[in-house]
Design an enzyme around this catalytic site. Sequence first.
Site, short mmCIF file in Angstrom:
data_model
loop_
_atom_site.label_atom_id
_atom_site.label_comp_id
_atom_site.label_asym_id
_atom_site.label_seq_id
_atom_site.Cartn_x
_atom_site.Cartn_y
_atom_site.Cartn_z
N GLY A 12 0.73 -1.22 0.06
CA GLY A 12 0.07 -0.04 -0.01
C GLY A 12 0.84 1.28 0.19
NE ARG A 16 -5.49 9.52 3.82
CZ ARG A 16 -6.49 9.13 3.04
NH1 ARG A 16 -6.93 9.86 1.93
NH2 ARG A 16 -7.36 8.16 3.03
CG MET A 17 -1.01 5.73 7.46
SD MET A 17 -0.03 6.67 8.64
CE MET A 17 1.34 5.61 9.16
NE ARG A 39 -6.65 1.01 -5.45
CZ ARG A 39 -6.43 1.52 -6.68
NH1 ARG A 39 -6.48 0.74 -7.60
NH2 ARG A 39 -6.54 2.86 -6.70
CB THR A 103 -5.30 -2.81 8.07
OG1 THR A 103 -4.17 -2.60 7.16
CG2 THR A 103 -6.63 -2.51 7.34
CG HIS A 159 -9.89 9.74 12.44
ND1 HIS A 159 -10.54 9.49 13.76
CD2 HIS A 159 -8.49 9.46 12.65
CE1 HIS A 159 -9.48 8.70 14.12
NE2 HIS A 159 -8.31 8.77 13.59
CG HIS A 160 -8.75 11.95 7.09
ND1 HIS A 160 -9.05 10.97 6.23
CD2 HIS A 160 -8.01 10.99 8.33
CE1 HIS A 160 -8.28 9.66 6.49
NE2 HIS A 160 -7.82 9.72 7.74
CE LYS A 163 -10.75 5.96 11.14
NZ LYS A 163 -9.59 5.08 10.58
P1 NAD Z 1 -5.16 5.42 2.11
O1 NAD Z 1 -6.40 4.97 1.49
O2 NAD Z 1 -4.61 6.53 1.80
O3 NAD Z 1 -4.10 4.17 1.73
C1 NAD Z 1 -4.42 2.61 1.34
C2 NAD Z 1 -3.46 2.22 0.33
O4 NAD Z 1 -3.70 0.80 0.33
C3 NAD Z 1 -3.96 2.76 -1.07
O5 NAD Z 1 -2.74 3.34 -1.80
C4 NAD Z 1 -4.53 1.65 -1.64
O6 NAD Z 1 -4.40 1.87 -3.06
C5 NAD Z 1 -3.58 0.38 -0.97
N1 NAD Z 1 -4.17 -1.03 -1.23
C6 NAD Z 1 -5.49 -1.32 -1.07
N2 NAD Z 1 -5.69 -2.61 -1.39
C7 NAD Z 1 -4.60 -3.03 -1.69
C8 NAD Z 1 -3.91 -4.22 -2.10
N3 NAD Z 1 -4.88 -5.33 -2.08
N4 NAD Z 1 -2.64 -4.56 -2.01
C9 NAD Z 1 -1.68 -3.33 -1.93
N5 NAD Z 1 -2.27 -2.16 -1.50
C10 NAD Z 1 -3.40 -1.90 -1.51
O7 NAD Z 1 -5.35 4.92 3.62
P2 NAD Z 1 -4.52 5.34 4.86
O8 NAD Z 1 -5.17 6.71 5.21
O9 NAD Z 1 -2.91 5.20 4.42
O10 NAD Z 1 -4.71 4.20 5.88
C11 NAD Z 1 -4.65 2.78 5.62
C12 NAD Z 1 -5.11 2.07 6.77
O11 NAD Z 1 -4.22 2.41 8.04
C13 NAD Z 1 -6.64 2.37 7.26
O12 NAD Z 1 -7.20 1.13 7.65
C14 NAD Z 1 -6.23 3.23 8.37
O13 NAD Z 1 -7.49 3.44 9.38
C15 NAD Z 1 -5.25 2.67 8.88
N6 NAD Z 1 -4.35 3.69 9.97
C16 NAD Z 1 -3.85 3.10 11.11
C17 NAD Z 1 -2.95 3.87 11.94
C18 NAD Z 1 -2.37 3.31 13.16
O14 NAD Z 1 -1.67 3.77 13.74
N7 NAD Z 1 -2.67 2.09 13.46
C19 NAD Z 1 -2.69 5.08 11.42
C20 NAD Z 1 -3.22 5.76 10.28
C21 NAD Z 1 -4.14 5.00 9.81
#
Ligand code: NAD
Length: 285
Positions: A12, A16-17, A39, A103, A159-160, A163
């Site tokens: 991924g 953003r992360m 993905r 996640t 959150h933003h 989410k």
């Molecule tokens: P985002 O949508 O910006 O990023 C997710 C990425 O994963 C995207 O680039 C997407 O294309 C990719 N993805 C989706 N399916 C995939 C697959 N099968 N294979 C490879 N990549 C794939 O989301 P985000 O804001 O970065 O957040 C991602 C997750 O992390 C969310 O569940 C969020 O709640 C969680 N999060 C957790 C924490 C923590 O501290 N645990 C902090 C921030 C966000």
Amino acid sequence: MTEQDLNIVVVGADGRMGRMLVAEIAATEGCRLSGATDREGSPAIGQDPGVLAGVGETGLKIIDDPAPAIAEADVVIDFTSPAATVNHARLCAQAGAALVAGTTGMSHSDEEALYLAARHIPVIYAANYSVGITLLMNLVEKAAATLRDDYDIEVLEMHHRHKVDAPSGTALALGKAAARGRKANHDAVKQAVRDGHTGARPKGEIGYATLRGGDVVGEHDVIFAAEGERLILGHKASARRVFAGGAVRAALWTKGKHPGVYDMNDVLGLKDHEAETITEAERHA
Ligand code: NAD
């Protein structure tokens, strides 16, 4: 960079992360980015993850098949979606790579895939990788144990606008910490939706309120409200870097660890035992 550097794969990597993680790995000693995925169909496929993250060329390309990248990894960091994380957990177990899973919105059956993988590899699973939130969870558990159920517990989060899950994984983890402090079954006392004529608030309930909007990185308050006073324990994340920093720290910590499920308390040395054996009851608590 040395031979001993930990090989980390970011799945991924266009998220953003994901971008934040690529930048954090580049800035951290003792590890290197060895692969990056996203993905199928993502516009990021074929691009350099370092360029997307704004830290310059890495010589790598983002690929859409996680298997070859994970096969070469020491650790995989996964902040994607529940379905993707379930698949990555299986691949990590097959390849013997540790997994740092961030996640949120994982169902009980999704989590089962992490527990299965943890029979073979170290899995770190935390709803929030910030040091501040990890400490807050401990404080909330202690407050709940001290205040008992004449204090109503409400968890408020914002959150933003992008989410996709609610309440946030962190809000739920804070509610679970409060339930543990009270020795209550979280699923039985959780109240995530109130609408219409709800009647008076039942004693012992743990309520959630969810706000969404703008670019808020993550704000959580746990409110203990009684007749005559309110105690509010809160945290505000103003940059995703705090999560990325914690996740990379967790990745480095996995080196030499036994298979099992760990969380940020283990990484920060706030627990005194080694591998955690999760019982069936605890999994669903
Ligand atoms: P985002 O949508 O910006 O990023 C997710 C990425 O994963 C995207 O680039 C997407 O294309 C990719 N993805 C989706 N399916 C995939 C697959 N099968 N294979 C490879 N990549 C794939 O989301 P985000 O804001 O970065 O957040 C991602 C997750 O992390 C969310 O569940 C969020 O709640 C969680 N999060 C957790 C924490 C923590 O501290 N645990 C902090 C921030 C966000």
